[in-house]
Design an enzyme around this catalytic site. Structure first.
Site, PDB file in Angstrom:
ATOM      1  N   LYS A   1     -25.511 -33.578  23.421  1.00  0.00           N
ATOM      2  CA  LYS A   1     -26.172 -34.883  23.601  1.00  0.00           C
ATOM      3  C   LYS A   1     -27.010 -35.203  22.354  1.00  0.00           C
ATOM      4  CE  LYS A   1     -26.038 -34.530  28.583  1.00  0.00           C
ATOM      5  NZ  LYS A   1     -26.654 -34.075  29.825  1.00  0.00           N
TER       6      LYS A   1
ATOM      7  N   GLN B   1     -32.187 -31.940  32.238  1.00  0.00           N
ATOM      8  CA  GLN B   1     -30.869 -31.331  32.402  1.00  0.00           C
ATOM      9  C   GLN B   1     -30.770 -30.564  33.727  1.00  0.00           C
ATOM     10  OE1 GLN B   1     -28.165 -31.748  30.283  1.00  0.00           O
ATOM     11  NE2 GLN B   1     -27.075 -30.735  31.938  1.00  0.00           N
TER      12      GLN B   1
ATOM     13  N   ASP C   1     -29.925 -41.353  33.476  1.00  0.00           N
ATOM     14  CA  ASP C   1     -28.935 -40.684  34.331  1.00  0.00           C
ATOM     15  C   ASP C   1     -28.594 -41.545  35.554  1.00  0.00           C
ATOM     16  OD1 ASP C   1     -27.957 -38.292  33.326  1.00  0.00           O
ATOM     17  OD2 ASP C   1     -29.633 -37.079  34.070  1.00  0.00           O
TER      18      ASP C   1
END
Ligand code: NAD
Length: 290
Positions: free
Chosen positions: A52, A96, A119
């Site tokens: 990422k 994460q 997200d």
């Protein structure tokens, strides 16, 4: 003829869009910023976080990697999230998954400012997806699946779609996207308690498999000419490879592919899309916050 949907190529074109959007924002004096928080030492999570950050770097998006020890308490983690919420250089925040077991992931997600929740897991963004309010953030993996369907020229309107899996990360948002106005599919969501899954799948013009069971969807579950999107990423032992394992999807690719109009491979299908859509969401956040 089966068309194999090339996720790498579609992701590359999404990333090119992102590169242009980043340059446009920068020309207006705005540098989009993404913070990725990693708690603990999970090796797969480290790889995801690294890629990422690299993708951000490649596009000119500012990225900040925050690595915290596995002993970090929930309060400490939430304090880090709150600092990022208040930081004007950061437009997108993600923690994460999975965090260590002593951390309540849902409480952490709720602590993220929904305007920075790239997200798309915060309840406010889940609600916006259900309401078809496009100011919210759509979870990256199902958003990526929709882009793959569009890139493959699949007509979703009026189609029978079967989504296997009802997770908040993939299955449920996928079903909402397929049934939304504009997509207009007729959607069935199957899960671990569904009766006669093969019969349910045989009705489908479009199957989206997001289960986490290696090669579960067999050829006799799939009608001729169906489109299959395989979200699953499963490690299976393979002593013939250097790593000792290989990745397979939730679909028995070799037997299913010949029956399909189009199918995504694993790897190289849905996987590369997730990160590309994360970049898209970060740019959306930067635009909406500035
Ligand atoms: P999850 O474990 O949260 O959900 C799995 C779902 O499958 C559940 O709703 C469960 O009811 C259903 N299920 C389990 N066994 C079943 C069975 N025998 N029959 C029918 N349904 C069954 O998983 P998830 O987070 O949604 O992920 C699913 C898969 O997708 C995993 O392999 C994961 O690694 C992969 N994934 C890939 C990406 C990507 O970027 N490509 C992103 C997220 C998840």
């Amino acid at each position: 003829m089966t068309s194999v949907i090339d996720g790498k190529a579609v992701a590359a074109s999404v990333l090119e869009e992102c590169r242009a959007e980043t340059a446009e924002l920068k020309a207006r004096g705005i540098t989009p910023g993404l913070a990725v928080v990693l708690v603990g030492e999970d090796p797969a999570s480290k790889v995801y976080v690294g890629s990422k950050a690299r993708t951000c770097g490649d596009l000119g998006i500012y990225s900040r990697k925050i690595e915290l020890p596995a002993t970090t308490t929930q309060e400490e983690l939430i304090a880090v999230v709150e600092e990022l919420n208040a930081d004007p250089a950061i437009h997108g925040i993600l923690v994460q998954s999975p965090p260590p077991k002593h951390i309540d992931e849902e409480a952490v997600v709720r602590a993220i400012d929904p305007r920075k929740d790239v997200d798309g897991f915060h309840p406010e963004n889940v609600a916006k997806l259900a309401l078809e309010d496009n100011t919210g953030f759509v979870p990256c993996t199902p958003a990526g699946c929709m882009r793959l369907l569009a890139a493959a020229g699949v007509k979703t309107a009026g189609a029978e779609a079967v989504v296997i899996g009802r997770s908040m990360i993939v299955g449920k948002p996928m079903a909402l996207l397929l049934m939304a106005k504009g997509s207009d599919a007729t959607v069935t969501v199957a899960h671990s308690r569904s009766r006669d899954l093969p019969a349910i799948c045989r009705r489908a013009d479009i199957i989206v498999a997001a289960v986490g069971r290696p090669e579960m969807v067999k050829a006799d579950w799939v009608k001729d000419g169906a489109v299959v999107i395989d979200v699953g990423i499963n490690r299976v032992d393979d002593p013939t490879t250097k790593k000792g394992y290989r990745l397979v999807g939730d679909v028995a690719y070799d037997e299913v592919a010949p029956k399909c109009a189009a199918i995504t491979p694993v790897p190289g299908g849905v996987g590369p899309m997730t990160i590309a859509l994360l970049m898209k969401n970060t740019l959306q956040a930067a635009r909406q916050l500035t």
